[in-house]
Design an enzyme around this catalytic site. Sequence first.
Site, mmCIF file in Angstrom:
data_model
loop_
_atom_site.group_PDB
_atom_site.id
_atom_site.type_symbol
_atom_site.label_atom_id
_atom_site.label_comp_id
_atom_site.label_asym_id
_atom_site.label_seq_id
_atom_site.Cartn_x
_atom_site.Cartn_y
_atom_site.Cartn_z
ATOM 1 N N GLY A 55 42.774 44.962 39.268
ATOM 2 C CA GLY A 55 41.843 44.360 40.230
ATOM 3 C C GLY A 55 41.435 42.968 39.800
ATOM 4 C CG ASN A 56 40.406 40.196 42.409
ATOM 5 O OD1 ASN A 56 39.296 40.027 42.890
ATOM 6 N ND2 ASN A 56 41.442 40.590 43.151
ATOM 7 N NE ARG A 57 34.828 38.264 36.021
ATOM 8 C CZ ARG A 57 34.429 37.231 35.291
ATOM 9 N NH1 ARG A 57 35.316 36.500 34.665
ATOM 10 N NH2 ARG A 57 33.146 36.934 35.194
ATOM 11 C CB SER A 58 36.858 38.605 44.531
ATOM 12 O OG SER A 58 36.236 38.222 45.728
ATOM 13 C CB ALA A 116 40.336 37.606 45.152
#
Length: 400
Positions: free
Chosen positions: A208-211, A275
Amino acid sequence: MDKPKVVLGVSGGIAAYKACELLRRLTESGHDVRVVPTESSLHFVGAATWSALSGHPVSTEVWDDVHEVPHVRIGQGADLVVVAPATADMLAKAAHGLADDLLTNTLLTARCPVVFAPAMHTEMWEHSATQENVATLRRRGAVVIEPAVGRLTGVDTGKGRLPDPGEIFEVCRRVLARGPVEPDLAGRHVVISAGGTREPLDPVRYLGNRSSGKQGYALARTAVARGARVTLVEANTGLPDPAGADVLHAGTAVQLREAVLKAAADADVVVMAAAVADFRPAEYATGKIKKKDGQEPAPIRLVRNPDILAEVAGERARPEQIVVGFAAETDNVLANGREKLRRKGCDLLVVNEVGERRTFGSEENEAVVLAADGGETQVPYGPKEALADTVWDLVSSRLG
Ligand code: CTP
């Protein structure tokens, strides 16, 4: 400075109790609120509650304090009128200019922005009489917030719920901030993606990502306040639905693509603020991946995800559609941004510089918006709503 003057109109639906929370938010954030309930709404919340919470006298009809000419003065003096909940009957009266009580008189004398937050049963909302009244009010410049979908009175569920009062408050705040101007996105359908995709490895793990999704939500709120029909495709944000937006949920890049392409078919504007993971694991393990004693972990093989922004921009569902992308860059921000704008083929690209401390999860943002026609708009460090409004200004001037 004088506090902004808000009239809170309350019409006779069960959701009237939620307007108490809206009133509280408005007063606590420095607004002078005059509550104008209809007679029938007092079956749900009494005048004493409105009077105590607002600090003002409360009346439903024009015959109290006649020497102050309240049926004219209240509307004339307002900076914003918000009617929450607005019943089918109230929308009909407002659309036809009836003036048989204090609230309907106020609606006729107000020259400030007016927001209606309808709440009713799905059948009443969908009835062509109501839909035509809503269209009339929107054509005249009112912001009519689409009702939320969910539990209605009794056992029914469907479209017709009053959105969360905190989210109605956000719309009011945005409308007030813009001042007495026409909602310039009225009649437009905008699709916004927000959040960050998660690409599953096994039933318990993902890449995943930090958005946080906050910038996309700010875009959705500001678009609702500017009159747009908003479809928000969110991925893994956990944020409350913005009032007035149709919210679709997606988990992975593939799901997000499907939802965005479908919604984009009749959209005037598509904004890809999400994102999106560029890669996903090539294999999904249906059982949890276990570590094995004495063995190195197996490498994770990745495959490319579709580039949704490039696809939307390259195969426009409508020739005049405007496509906006976002780019998060850590260095060579402008040069990388220009190159990305060309590569993705979008009309506008919002470029932020990201890093350890900046942008992700914060309430503020700083960016430069690059345009395919060569324009470059600097947006100083400030609330994500301010950046959102700049994006809509640029979009609006291109919609013609
Ligand atoms: N985007 C997309 N689909 C993807 C990846 C990104 O639609 N598979 C969109 C994002 O929503 C954003 C824009 O493309 O609007 C830019 O994303 P970014 O990750 O910065 O660009 P990339 O194409 O991934 O470029 P790079 O990784 O080289 O920086």
